[in-house]
Design an enzyme around this catalytic site. Structure first.
Site, PDB file in Angstrom:
ATOM      1  N   ARG A  44       0.871  -1.182   0.000  1.00 39.28           N
ATOM      2  CA  ARG A  44       0.000   0.000   0.000  1.00 39.28           C
ATOM      3  C   ARG A  44       0.900   1.222   0.000  1.00 39.28           C
ATOM      4  O   ARG A  44       2.099   1.133   0.089  1.00 39.28           O
ATOM      5  CB  ARG A  44      -0.968  -0.007   1.171  1.00 39.28           C
ATOM      6  N   GLY A  45       0.235   2.373  -0.221  1.00 39.83           N
ATOM      7  CA  GLY A  45       1.010   3.607  -0.375  1.00 39.83           C
ATOM      8  C   GLY A  45       1.030   3.975  -1.846  1.00 39.83           C
ATOM      9  O   GLY A  45       1.372   3.132  -2.682  1.00 39.83           O
ATOM     10  N   ALA A  46       0.678   5.202  -2.181  1.00 40.25           N
ATOM     11  CA  ALA A  46       0.469   5.556  -3.585  1.00 40.25           C
ATOM     12  C   ALA A  46       1.625   5.164  -4.504  1.00 40.25           C
ATOM     13  O   ALA A  46       1.430   4.420  -5.466  1.00 40.25           O
ATOM     14  CB  ALA A  46       0.160   7.055  -3.678  1.00 40.25           C
ATOM     15  N   ARG A  85      -7.523  -0.548  -6.698  1.00 40.37           N
ATOM     16  CA  ARG A  85      -7.859   0.512  -5.729  1.00 40.37           C
ATOM     17  C   ARG A  85      -8.080   1.800  -6.532  1.00 40.37           C
ATOM     18  O   ARG A  85      -7.392   2.038  -7.520  1.00 40.37           O
ATOM     19  CB  ARG A  85      -6.763   0.715  -4.672  1.00 40.37           C
ATOM     20  N   GLN A 190      -1.641   2.150  10.074  1.00 39.13           N
ATOM     21  CA  GLN A 190      -0.401   2.269   9.310  1.00 39.13           C
ATOM     22  C   GLN A 190       0.663   3.064  10.082  1.00 39.13           C
ATOM     23  O   GLN A 190       1.854   2.845   9.934  1.00 39.13           O
ATOM     24  CB  GLN A 190      -0.644   2.958   7.954  1.00 39.13           C
ATOM     25  N   ASP A 231      -2.117  10.858  -1.735  1.00 33.57           N
ATOM     26  CA  ASP A 231      -2.482   9.797  -2.673  1.00 33.57           C
ATOM     27  C   ASP A 231      -2.925  10.345  -4.017  1.00 33.57           C
ATOM     28  O   ASP A 231      -2.848   9.637  -5.023  1.00 33.57           O
ATOM     29  CB  ASP A 231      -3.578   8.911  -2.062  1.00 33.57           C
ATOM     30  N   ASN A 241      -5.623  12.157   1.057  1.00 35.95           N
ATOM     31  CA  ASN A 241      -4.656  11.405   1.854  1.00 35.95           C
ATOM     32  C   ASN A 241      -5.426  10.598   2.875  1.00 35.95           C
ATOM     33  O   ASN A 241      -6.660  10.709   2.980  1.00 35.95           O
ATOM     34  CB  ASN A 241      -3.644  12.358   2.523  1.00 35.95           C
ATOM     35  N   LYS A 242      -4.701   9.778   3.637  1.00 35.27           N
ATOM     36  CA  LYS A 242      -5.368   8.896   4.588  1.00 35.27           C
ATOM     37  C   LYS A 242      -6.411   9.625   5.440  1.00 35.27           C
ATOM     38  O   LYS A 242      -6.180  10.754   5.867  1.00 35.27           O
ATOM     39  CB  LYS A 242      -4.311   8.262   5.507  1.00 35.27           C
TER      40      LYS A 242
HETATM   41  C1  LIG Z   1       3.585   7.977   0.001  1.00 38.91           C
HETATM   42  S1  LIG Z   1       1.901   7.818  -0.261  1.00 38.91           S
HETATM   43  C2  LIG Z   1       1.390   7.170   1.267  1.00 38.91           C
HETATM   44  C3  LIG Z   1      -0.080   7.348   1.488  1.00 38.91           C
HETATM   45  O1  LIG Z   1      -0.800   6.139   1.181  1.00 38.91           O
HETATM   46  C4  LIG Z   1      -1.501   5.753   2.347  1.00 38.91           C
HETATM   47  O2  LIG Z   1      -2.724   5.152   2.081  1.00 38.91           O
HETATM   48  P1  LIG Z   1      -2.845   3.522   2.111  1.00 38.91           P
HETATM   49  O3  LIG Z   1      -2.037   3.044   3.282  1.00 38.91           O
HETATM   50  O4  LIG Z   1      -4.334   3.299   2.261  1.00 38.91           O
HETATM   51  O5  LIG Z   1      -2.320   3.066   0.768  1.00 38.91           O
HETATM   52  C5  LIG Z   1      -1.696   7.047   3.091  1.00 38.91           C
HETATM   53  O6  LIG Z   1      -2.707   7.847   2.511  1.00 38.91           O
HETATM   54  C6  LIG Z   1      -0.340   7.660   2.929  1.00 38.91           C
HETATM   55  O7  LIG Z   1      -0.248   9.025   3.191  1.00 38.91           O
END
Ligand SMILES: CSC[C@H]1O[C@H](OP(=O)(O)O)[C@H](O)[C@@H]1O
Length: 339
Positions: A44-46, A85, A190, A231, A241-242
């Site tokens: 996960r993570g953009a 996603r 996270q 994101d 963002n989250k």
């Molecule tokens: C460097 S982008 C990280 C960004 O992605 C996370 O979302 P997820 O864990 O659901 O993929 C979160 O928004 C982070 O800031």
């Protein structure tokens, strides 16, 4: 620290659903399983999602190398991966780049080696962008900084080094970071499971807090600035963002605390005018009614589980990118640098 590896035509992902307790690497040779891994947040993570999708595109090409209609099979694989996603624009940016690479190289199986090189370039470029934006961002970090961050925007969310945590790493290496306060980041934690894991691993001072403590921490004057990830950023600087980012932004504005987001150019979506156009992922309610598999609410209760929220650009102090730190007017400056 890394979470994505490509070796011998196999994709290896560090299973982030099991961190920090277990460090399990999973091998993938089927792009459909990789799409599932993105949906299930094994990765996960953009930026990490984009890099992973690029490698999965290569797995599809390897699978379909003898298909009667290779180009059509690859278009279907792209659709499967794009459906994993909806919010992180890096996924679609990476898939578009891979599809363009395939087209530019004849849309035939002979392009497979070039596709693998393109996916590796996307991965390597992301790490390079993180280091560059990290150094740009360190310039806005004051001496003895106490930084609050939300979710995980570190090595585990990218190709390596991180965006928000890339700034933290660069500033720490310059001796400017006294403390990082990490929001645990409900519902999937996270911050607790991944950001704390990364900072402890790197011996960077970290204090874990629950999300509802952030406002009181700011009220006590213990936060000098906020730096977090992104994101998808719209053309005017509104960004997704989250979930919980918007609350942090409002609290920071109320307390006069500088508020930055850090992102590579692959997270900017100039095709969307403002934040209202960013698709927000809704995830299963079980993530709210259960914690680490333990039920914490009645199963019959209604839930709402948006994985992201949108912060208006008016709450941003600056945008940290690999081309420098951008200040208002954001729309004009984003267009100038990335248009
Ligand atoms: C460097 S982008 C990280 C960004 O992605 C996370 O979302 P997820 O864990 O659901 O993929 C979160 O928004 C982070 O800031």
């Amino acid at each position: 620290m890394d979470a994505i590896r490509w070796e011998g035509n196999t994709l290896y992902l560090l299973d982030q659903t099991r961190l920090p307790v277990q460090e399990d690497w999973i091998a993938y040779t089927d792009f459909r399983s990789v799409a599932r891994a993105i949906t299930d947040m094994v990765v996960r993570g953009a930026p990490a999602i984009g890099i992973t999708a690029a490698y999965a595109y290569c797995l599809a090409a390897l699978e379909f190398r003898n298909a009667p209609d290779f180009a059509a099979a690859m278009e279907q694989a792209e659709q499967v991966l794009a459906a994993s996603r909806p919010t992180a624009v890096n996924l679609f940016w990476a898939l578009r780049r891979m599809a363009d690479c395939l087209k530019a190289n004849g849309s035939t199986p002979e392009a497979i080696d070039v596709l693998i090189q393109e996916a590796q370039a996307i991965h390597e470029e992301d790490v390079e962008m993180n280091r560059t934006l990290g150094d740009f961002g360190a310039a806005v970090v004051p001496a003895h900084a106490r930084i609050l961050t939300h979710c995980n925007a570190g090595s585990l969310a990218t190709g390596g080094y991180g965006t928000a945590l890339g700034v933290v790493r660069s500033a720490f290496n310059q001796g400017k970071v006294d403390m990082v306060y990490a929001d645990e980041t409900r519902p999937l934690l996270q911050g607790a499971r991944l950001t704390a894991y990364e900072l402890v691993h790197d011996n960077i001072p970290c204090t874990l807090i629950t999300d509802n403590m952030a406002g009181f921490l700011m009220a006590q004057g213990k936060v000098d600035l906020v730096i977090l990830g992104c994101d998808r950023m719209a053309a005017n600087g509104d960004f997704a963002n989250k979930i919980g980012t918007y609350s942090v932004a409002v609290n920071a504005r109320y307390h006069g605390i500088p508020f930055y987001t850090a992102l590579p150019s692959s997270t900017i979506d100039l095709s969307i005018e403002d934040g209202s156009g960013i698709p927000i992922e809704e995830r299963p309610g079980v993530e709210v009614t259960h914690l680490a598999g333990v039920q914490t609410a009645p199963e019959q209760v209604r839930t709402w589980n948006p994985a992201f929220d949108v912060t208006p650009h008016q709450l941003l102090t600056g945008i940290i990118t690999e081309r420098g730190v951008i200040y208002p007017p954001f729309k004009e400056n984003l267009a100038k640098l990335f248009g």
